[in-house]
Enzyme design. Structure first.
Site, PDB file in Angstrom:
ATOM      1  NE  ARG A 262      35.371  46.934  46.123  1.00  0.00           N
ATOM      2  CZ  ARG A 262      36.517  46.578  46.432  1.00  0.00           C
ATOM      3  NH1 ARG A 262      37.000  45.252  46.643  1.00  0.00           N
ATOM      4  NH2 ARG A 262      37.322  47.491  46.378  1.00  0.00           N
ATOM      5  NE  ARG A 277      33.648  37.277  49.444  1.00  0.00           N
ATOM      6  CZ  ARG A 277      34.860  37.449  48.664  1.00  0.00           C
ATOM      7  NH1 ARG A 277      34.779  38.343  47.767  1.00  0.00           N
ATOM      8  NH2 ARG A 277      35.580  36.741  48.784  1.00  0.00           N
ATOM      9  CD  GLU A 349      42.733  40.908  48.371  1.00  0.00           C
ATOM     10  OE1 GLU A 349      42.344  42.088  47.986  1.00  0.00           O
ATOM     11  OE2 GLU A 349      41.982  39.860  47.853  1.00  0.00           O
ATOM     12  CB  SER A 352      44.614  44.000  46.236  1.00  0.00           C
ATOM     13  OG  SER A 352      45.028  43.786  44.949  1.00  0.00           O
ATOM     14  NE  ARG A 391      38.154  41.260  53.224  1.00  0.00           N
ATOM     15  CZ  ARG A 391      38.177  40.379  51.984  1.00  0.00           C
ATOM     16  NH1 ARG A 391      39.457  40.093  51.627  1.00  0.00           N
ATOM     17  NH2 ARG A 391      37.158  39.811  51.662  1.00  0.00           N
TER      18      ARG A 391
END
Length: 430
Positions: A262, A277, A349, A352, A391
């Protein structure tokens, strides 16, 4: 992708759902485009009928020797043929314009999704586990003494720049073990079929899941046109593209462990330290293809699969329903699972899980034939993280940190670590 027929039948409901997402009404614009397109199609059909009629009369005029009528009819046939071609071309152009416009509009939230503007309006629906009571000040993962030897961010920056990571030794081993633990749990306990998919895909695959055309800047594209997947949602969901599946075989539940890429466009200044991230990371993804009537039950099931991983790892978490203003482009309803990070003193988070209804299936023409036969229908698609590996590594390291700088590892992970149970303050796995 939205069904123009549904908008035609109930434009007020369409606009009301868009309003819940904070968007202006669009039905008037879309129906005007649709009406113009349909008018061109009708005019083309009328001109085609006139051409066919004239074509039949040409031979009769020739047979009776009426040369003037023959020439008039022949000219009329040529005129109508040109008119039909022009109208069909205009209709096709307007159809493409309408389709492109529909492709830019996000999915409609279900009525049960809470209304809100941003993450502050999300609604907590579950909380599991209690954060450890610590008699020392916890630090973030990159400051844990036992972790530092295995997390070489300076080397990552040298090789690739910011938002990349190099893992070594014990930390690399725990990262790998987590991915294997997740995949093995999903396949042996949750009934998901393991897949291995490419990380390079065509435009059509990215379009099918809604990553294109609107979100091109969020992903990386190679010089020869392939896209690097942001998640294996793209590949596994596109298994249904252009297919008509057997309804008796639904639901299809899959999982894959892949690298993901990403660009993190728009995230400048956010989570710049550590590995929270990244541009390149690993994720265990879950995808379900099912009958639309089963989508909500499958959504709860998928969320439960992700939650089970955290519970096995003894990681406190909370689950929230995203409000209408915080939902992703393709989602009808989303559950975010947020894991407790003591170093940040916050829930962040880690998964999701979304149900997309038939939105993605319409874009990729993914259908199923009902068990009793009948006309093929569009599938419902769902996707969810089960989990983001990096994560999860952060959560394991921070929740397991000890006052002496060592890290105690979750018991559930020990079999995937050859019986090793902790990382020493010096960074050894023992």
């Amino acid at each position: 992708m939205h069904d123009i027929r549904a908008i035609r039948e109930n434009p007020a409901a369409f606009d009301a759902a868009l309003a819940r997402r904070g968007l202006a009404p669009l039905s008037g614009e879309l129906l005007s485009m649709d009406e113009s397109r349909r008018a061109k199609i009708l005019a083309a059909e009328t001109a085609q009928a006139e051409q066919n009629r004239a074509s039949k009369e040409v031979g009769a005029a020739k047979g009776r020797g009426d040369e003037a009528e023959f020439e008039r009819l022949r000219a009329l046939v040529a005129e109508k043929k040109a008119e039909v071609a022009a109208l069909n071309a205009q209709a096709a152009e307007e159809d493409a314009t309408l389709t492109a416009r529909l492709a830019e509009i996000p999915n409609l939230p279900l009525d049960e999704v809470p209304f809100g503007k941003d993450e502050d309006d999300n609604v907590e629906i579950r909380r599991w586990g209690e954060p450890r009571a610590l008699d020392f000040q916890p630090v973030e993962h990159f400051d844990i003494p036992g972790v530092k030897p295995g997390l070489d961010l300076a080397m990552a920056a040298k090789l690739s720049g910011s938002r990349f990571m190099v893992l070594k030794g014990a930390v690399a081993r725990v990262h790998r073990a987590l991915a294997q633990f997740m995949i093995d749990t999903h396949t042996t306990e949750h009934g998901l079929e393991e897949c291995w998919t490419p990380v390079l895909v065509k435009d059509e695959a990215m379009y099918g899941t809604g990553n294109l055309p609107k979100f091109a800047e969020d992903s990386y594209q190679t010089t020869n046109g392939w896209w690097l997947i942001p998640t294996s949602e793209v590949t596994m969901t596109n298994f249904a593209a252009g297919e008509i599946m057997d309804g008796a075989q639904l639901p299809v539940r899959m999982t894959a462990h892949t690298h993901c890429f990403r660009s993190e466009a728009g995230s400048a200044g956010k989570d710049t330290t550590g590995i929270l991230r990244q541009h390149q990371f690993e994720k265990v993804e879950m995808v379900t293809l099912c009958h639309p009537d089963e989508a909500l039950a499958e959504h709860d099931r998928m969320t439960g699969c992700a939650q089970a991983i955290l519970e096995k790892l003894e990681l406190p978490y909370r689950t929230v329903v995203l409000c209408t203003g915080d939902m992703g482009f393709g989602s009808q309803k989303t559950h975010d699972i947020e894991v407790w990070l003591p170093g940040q003193n916050a829930y962040r988070e880690i998964s999701s899980c979304s149900t997309c209804g038939t939105f993605q299936a319409r874009r990729m023409n993914g259908r199923f034939r009902p068990e009793g036969g009948g006309k093929p229908e569009f599938l419902a698609t769902l996707n969810g993280s089960g989990l983001a590996v990096g994560r999860c590594l952060i959560a394991v390291l921070e929740n397991g940190q000890q006052a002496d700088g060592s890290v105690t590892l979750p018991a559930a992970l020990h079999p995937w670590l050859g019986g090793k149970t902790r990382i020493t303050p010096e960074g050894a796995l023992v």
